[in-house]
Design an enzyme around this catalytic site. Structure first.
Site, PDB file in Angstrom:
ATOM      1  N   PHE A  12      49.488  47.002  85.936  1.00 57.01           N
ATOM      2  CA  PHE A  12      49.061  45.688  86.423  1.00 57.01           C
ATOM      3  C   PHE A  12      47.611  45.730  86.840  1.00 57.01           C
ATOM      4  CE2 PHE A  12      50.477  47.948  90.185  1.00 57.01           C
ATOM      5  CZ  PHE A  12      49.577  47.584  91.168  1.00 57.01           C
ATOM      6  N   CYS A  13      46.998  44.539  86.873  1.00 59.39           N
ATOM      7  CA  CYS A  13      45.629  44.369  87.338  1.00 59.39           C
ATOM      8  C   CYS A  13      45.530  42.969  87.938  1.00 59.39           C
ATOM      9  CB  CYS A  13      44.633  44.585  86.210  1.00 59.39           C
ATOM     10  SG  CYS A  13      44.880  43.492  84.794  1.00 59.39           S
ATOM     11  N   THR A  14      44.337  42.466  88.124  1.00 63.27           N
ATOM     12  CA  THR A  14      44.182  41.189  88.817  1.00 63.27           C
ATOM     13  C   THR A  14      44.743  40.023  88.015  1.00 63.27           C
ATOM     14  OG1 THR A  14      42.172  42.033  89.864  1.00 63.27           O
ATOM     15  CG2 THR A  14      42.537  39.650  89.949  1.00 63.27           C
ATOM     16  N   ILE A  32      48.404  40.241  88.859  1.00 61.55           N
ATOM     17  CA  ILE A  32      48.767  39.967  90.250  1.00 61.55           C
ATOM     18  C   ILE A  32      48.725  38.466  90.536  1.00 61.55           C
ATOM     19  CG2 ILE A  32      48.088  40.315  92.662  1.00 61.55           C
ATOM     20  CD1 ILE A  32      46.862  43.014  91.737  1.00 61.55           C
TER      21      ILE A  32
END
Length: 264
Positions: free
Chosen positions: A191-193, A220
């Site tokens: 996951f990332c932003t 996210i």
């Protein structure tokens, strides 16, 4: 995505973030036209263009943002371009920049080409089910892999997420290599932003033989929008003057101790 403005009427600025991996040509011409339209609409932020696609962060009045998106989607290559939206009381960007880059998110790994096909992804709803249960649908332990830079992780991340304290995303492949043995029997969710880094990290994990690996669809911010803060601790760093967003997608009040920013 729903553009309805939450809460106070004082939140008059619509902030959009979006990316699309798609083969683009004539980048100089595209750069010029996008800059001209965004400038005329008084938008501020950054648009990155490369042969592999587009990545942007823009803010302005809602009607102007919508006009810009209509222009962008008039290009057949970008007709399906989607954004993640949030609101602020003030303009979070200082100027408008449109840049041509070698990659819209730099990994320095030429075999990874998201414009040719995505890695397997998991929805925020399904991820919450797995995290609630402590395992995936096959009974395998789930490991969350944070692909972001170390200073971003300091603001907040998923509970018990594995991260590598990297300074830039191009260090991610090397970091994964050091952990391959311990990850081979796990189900991995990177996951990332907003999802863009995971478009590449997810493909890389598969390339390295980690078949039970997924990317969190929308990152996210999509998880916050669909689920809220369950299984997440802290806030989410964003690359504008708002600095962080809470799980409600509201900007965090300022005045906190700020980790050092390294946007390399």
């Amino acid at each position: 995505m729903n553009h309805e403005r939450p809460g106070s009427n004082a939140l008059s600025i619509l902030n959009i973030a979006g990316y699309q991996f798609v083969r683009l040509g004539e980048l100089d011409q595209l750069k010029e036209s996008l800059y001209q339209v965004a400038s005329e609409l008084h938008l501020k932020g950054t648009i990155l263009l490369s042969e592999e696609g587009i990545n942007l962060f823009l803010a302005g009045l809602e009607t102007n943002i919508q006009s810009f998106l209509a222009f962008l989607r008039n290009d057949p290559r970008l007709a399906s371009f989607q954004t993640k939206d949030s609101w602020s009381a003030t303009q979070p960007f200082r100027k408008l920049l449109v840049k041509i880059k070698k990659e819209i998110i730099r990994m320095n790994h030429p075999t990874i080409a998201p414009e040719k096909g995505r890695a397997k992804f998991i929805s925020p709803q399904k991820l919450k089910e797995w995290l609630d249960r402590g395992q995936d649908d096959l009974g395998r332990p789930v490991v969350m892999i944070d692909t972001r830079n170390g200073f971003e992780v300091e603001y907040g991340t998923f509970k018990n997420a594995l991260h590598f304290n990297i300074n830039k995303f191009s260090e991610f492949p090397q970091a994964i290599e050091a952990h391959l043995p311990e990850l081979s029997d796990k189900t991995l969710v990177s996951f990332c932003t907003g999802g863009i880094r995971c478009e590449k990290s997810g493909l890389y994990l598969r390339e390295r033989g980690l078949e039970h690996s997924y990317q969190l669809d929308g990152g996210i911010l999509q998880y916050f929008e669909d689920i809220g803060g369950d299984h997440y601790v802290g806030d989410c760093f964003v690359f504008d003057e708002r600095e962080t967003l809470e799980p409600s997608l509201a900007a965090k009040p300022q005045g906190r101790l700020k980790p050092k920013k390294n946007q390399a």
